[in-house]
Design a protein around this motif. Structure first.
Motif, PDB file in Angstrom:
ATOM      1  N   VAL A   1      64.149  56.311  11.770  1.00  0.00           N
ATOM      2  CA  VAL A   1      63.313  57.169  12.605  1.00  0.00           C
ATOM      3  C   VAL A   1      62.150  56.323  13.112  1.00  0.00           C
ATOM      4  N   LYS A   2      61.936  56.401  14.398  1.00  0.00           N
ATOM      5  CA  LYS A   2      60.822  55.686  15.019  1.00  0.00           C
ATOM      6  C   LYS A   2      59.975  56.700  15.763  1.00  0.00           C
ATOM      7  N   ALA A   3      58.765  56.283  16.133  1.00  0.00           N
ATOM      8  CA  ALA A   3      57.868  57.166  16.880  1.00  0.00           C
ATOM      9  C   ALA A   3      57.243  56.398  18.025  1.00  0.00           C
ATOM     10  N   THR A   4      57.003  57.111  19.110  1.00  0.00           N
ATOM     11  CA  THR A   4      56.326  56.527  20.258  1.00  0.00           C
ATOM     12  C   THR A   4      55.519  57.615  20.955  1.00  0.00           C
ATOM     13  N   THR A   5      54.633  57.195  21.814  1.00  0.00           N
ATOM     14  CA  THR A   5      53.909  58.120  22.690  1.00  0.00           C
ATOM     15  C   THR A   5      54.472  57.949  24.092  1.00  0.00           C
ATOM     16  N   SER A   6      53.940  58.690  25.027  1.00  0.00           N
ATOM     17  CA  SER A   6      54.315  58.468  26.424  1.00  0.00           C
ATOM     18  C   SER A   6      53.087  58.026  27.230  1.00  0.00           C
ATOM     19  N   GLU A   7      52.146  57.387  26.512  1.00  0.00           N
ATOM     20  CA  GLU A   7      50.955  56.813  27.163  1.00  0.00           C
ATOM     21  C   GLU A   7      50.203  57.842  28.012  1.00  0.00           C
ATOM     22  N   ARG A   8      50.147  59.069  27.471  1.00  0.00           N
ATOM     23  CA  ARG A   8      49.434  60.179  28.097  1.00  0.00           C
ATOM     24  C   ARG A   8      50.012  60.624  29.441  1.00  0.00           C
ATOM     25  N   MET A   9      51.269  60.274  29.694  1.00  0.00           N
ATOM     26  CA  MET A   9      51.940  60.700  30.929  1.00  0.00           C
ATOM     27  C   MET A   9      52.942  61.806  30.621  1.00  0.00           C
ATOM     28  N   GLY A  10      53.149  62.694  31.574  1.00  0.00           N
ATOM     29  CA  GLY A  10      54.156  63.739  31.470  1.00  0.00           C
ATOM     30  C   GLY A  10      53.830  64.795  30.427  1.00  0.00           C
ATOM     31  N   PHE A  11      54.812  65.668  30.158  1.00  0.00           N
ATOM     32  CA  PHE A  11      54.572  66.789  29.244  1.00  0.00           C
ATOM     33  C   PHE A  11      54.285  66.315  27.829  1.00  0.00           C
ATOM     34  N   VAL A  12      54.882  65.203  27.392  1.00  0.00           N
ATOM     35  CA  VAL A  12      54.575  64.674  26.058  1.00  0.00           C
ATOM     36  C   VAL A  12      53.155  64.129  26.052  1.00  0.00           C
ATOM     37  N   GLY A  13      52.813  63.359  27.053  1.00  0.00           N
ATOM     38  CA  GLY A  13      51.491  62.750  27.137  1.00  0.00           C
ATOM     39  C   GLY A  13      50.363  63.756  27.264  1.00  0.00           C
ATOM     40  N   HIS A  14      50.659  64.886  27.903  1.00  0.00           N
ATOM     41  CA  HIS A  14      49.658  65.949  28.045  1.00  0.00           C
ATOM     42  C   HIS A  14      49.680  66.912  26.871  1.00  0.00           C
ATOM     43  N   GLU A  15      50.469  66.569  25.846  1.00  0.00           N
ATOM     44  CA  GLU A  15      50.595  67.355  24.611  1.00  0.00           C
ATOM     45  C   GLU A  15      51.058  68.784  24.855  1.00  0.00           C
ATOM     46  N   GLU A  16      51.954  68.926  25.827  1.00  0.00           N
ATOM     47  CA  GLU A  16      52.571  70.222  26.109  1.00  0.00           C
ATOM     48  C   GLU A  16      53.847  70.403  25.290  1.00  0.00           C
ATOM     49  N   GLY A  17      54.412  69.302  24.818  1.00  0.00           N
ATOM     50  CA  GLY A  17      55.649  69.366  24.053  1.00  0.00           C
ATOM     51  C   GLY A  17      55.960  68.042  23.400  1.00  0.00           C
ATOM     52  N   MET A  18      57.078  68.029  22.680  1.00  0.00           N
ATOM     53  CA  MET A  18      57.596  66.825  22.050  1.00  0.00           C
ATOM     54  C   MET A  18      59.058  66.682  22.436  1.00  0.00           C
ATOM     55  N   ALA A  19      59.523  65.443  22.393  1.00  0.00           N
ATOM     56  CA  ALA A  19      60.926  65.147  22.665  1.00  0.00           C
ATOM     57  C   ALA A  19      61.452  64.244  21.563  1.00  0.00           C
ATOM     58  N   ALA A  20      62.760  64.219  21.415  1.00  0.00           N
ATOM     59  CA  ALA A  20      63.398  63.310  20.457  1.00  0.00           C
ATOM     60  C   ALA A  20      64.742  62.864  21.017  1.00  0.00           C
ATOM     61  N   TYR A  21      65.062  61.618  20.718  1.00  0.00           N
ATOM     62  CA  TYR A  21      66.330  61.006  21.092  1.00  0.00           C
ATOM     63  C   TYR A  21      67.005  60.528  19.815  1.00  0.00           C
ATOM     64  N   ALA A  22      68.332  60.593  19.797  1.00  0.00           N
ATOM     65  CA  ALA A  22      69.059  60.096  18.633  1.00  0.00           C
ATOM     66  C   ALA A  22      70.399  59.530  19.064  1.00  0.00           C
ATOM     67  N   VAL A  23      70.782  58.440  18.422  1.00  0.00           N
ATOM     68  CA  VAL A  23      72.135  57.906  18.560  1.00  0.00           C
ATOM     69  C   VAL A  23      72.698  57.780  17.150  1.00  0.00           C
ATOM     70  N   CYS A  24      74.026  57.865  17.066  1.00  0.00           N
ATOM     71  CA  CYS A  24      74.626  57.790  15.734  1.00  0.00           C
ATOM     72  C   CYS A  24      75.957  57.080  15.800  1.00  0.00           C
ATOM     73  N   LEU A  25      76.354  56.645  14.649  1.00  0.00           N
ATOM     74  CA  LEU A  25      77.688  56.096  14.442  1.00  0.00           C
ATOM     75  C   LEU A  25      78.347  56.977  13.396  1.00  0.00           C
ATOM     76  N   ILE A  26      79.529  57.485  13.719  1.00  0.00           N
ATOM     77  CA  ILE A  26      80.272  58.235  12.718  1.00  0.00           C
ATOM     78  C   ILE A  26      81.539  57.450  12.397  1.00  0.00           C
ATOM     79  N   VAL A  27      82.033  57.649  11.186  1.00  0.00           N
ATOM     80  CA  VAL A  27      83.179  56.893  10.695  1.00  0.00           C
ATOM     81  C   VAL A  27      84.269  57.877  10.282  1.00  0.00           C
ATOM     82  N   LYS A  28      85.488  57.580  10.690  1.00  0.00           N
ATOM     83  CA  LYS A  28      86.633  58.416  10.316  1.00  0.00           C
ATOM     84  C   LYS A  28      87.098  57.982   8.932  1.00  0.00           C
ATOM     85  N   ASP A  29      87.149  58.935   8.004  1.00  0.00           N
ATOM     86  CA  ASP A  29      87.591  58.638   6.630  1.00  0.00           C
ATOM     87  C   ASP A  29      89.093  58.621   6.547  1.00  0.00           C
TER      88      ASP A  29
END
Length: 153
Positions: A125-153
């Motif tokens: 898990v990592k964290a970043t800001t949006s340098e006070r730009m956009g809805f995240v930067g104006h503290e109107e909301g939060m966003a999250a991104y995720a990528v994953c690797l799944i393995v077939k058993d």
């Protein structure tokens, strides 16, 4: 790959990565609005060709109202297991101006790994800001991104 966004509002708790974080605002949603877990679930479901979080946990259903997102993640892991998959690893990023997320990352990774049933080293898990730009930067909301690797058993 998963993505989620929720609006910040007064009068709600702030839940990220399965833990409650003290803050004056919380995320608005049908469930507890844990934007990080929701992005992770979408990444996992998509990787297994199981559609998306809204399909399995609709925001119009009474049984998902105020649901703890840890329950959603647990059910997502079970859906993957039914198709013979397990988590290889997860890499996720929370986008928020405040509060500072970095001090909470070890607790988030521990909580997520326990639900998933994997080694904590498999959850990044990592964290970043949006340098006070956009809805995240104006503290109107939060966003999250995720990528994953799944393995077939």
């Amino acid at each position: 790959m998963g993505y989620d966004v929720h609006r910040l509002v007064e009068g709600r708790g702030l839940y990220l990565g399965g833990i409650k974080i003290e803050h004056s605002l919380g995320l608005l949603g049908h469930s507890d609005a844990d934007v990080l877990i929701h992005a992770i679930c979408d990444a996992l479901l998509g990787a297994a060709n199981l559609r998306d979080i809204g399909y399995h946990f609709p925001d119009t259903a009474a049984d998902t109202l105020d649901m703890d997102s840890k329950v959603i993640l647990g059910k997502t892991i079970r859906l993957l297991a039914e198709k013979g998959f397990r988590v290889g690893n997860i890499d996720a990023t929370v986008c928020a101006e405040r509060p500072k997320i970095n001090p909470h990352i070890p607790a988030m990774c521990k909580c997520l790994a326990e639900i998933i049933g994997c080694d904590p080293d498999a959850v990044s898990v990592k964290a970043t800001t949006s340098e006070r730009m956009g809805f995240v930067g104006h503290e109107e909301g939060m966003a999250a991104y995720a990528v994953c690797l799944i393995v077939k058993d």
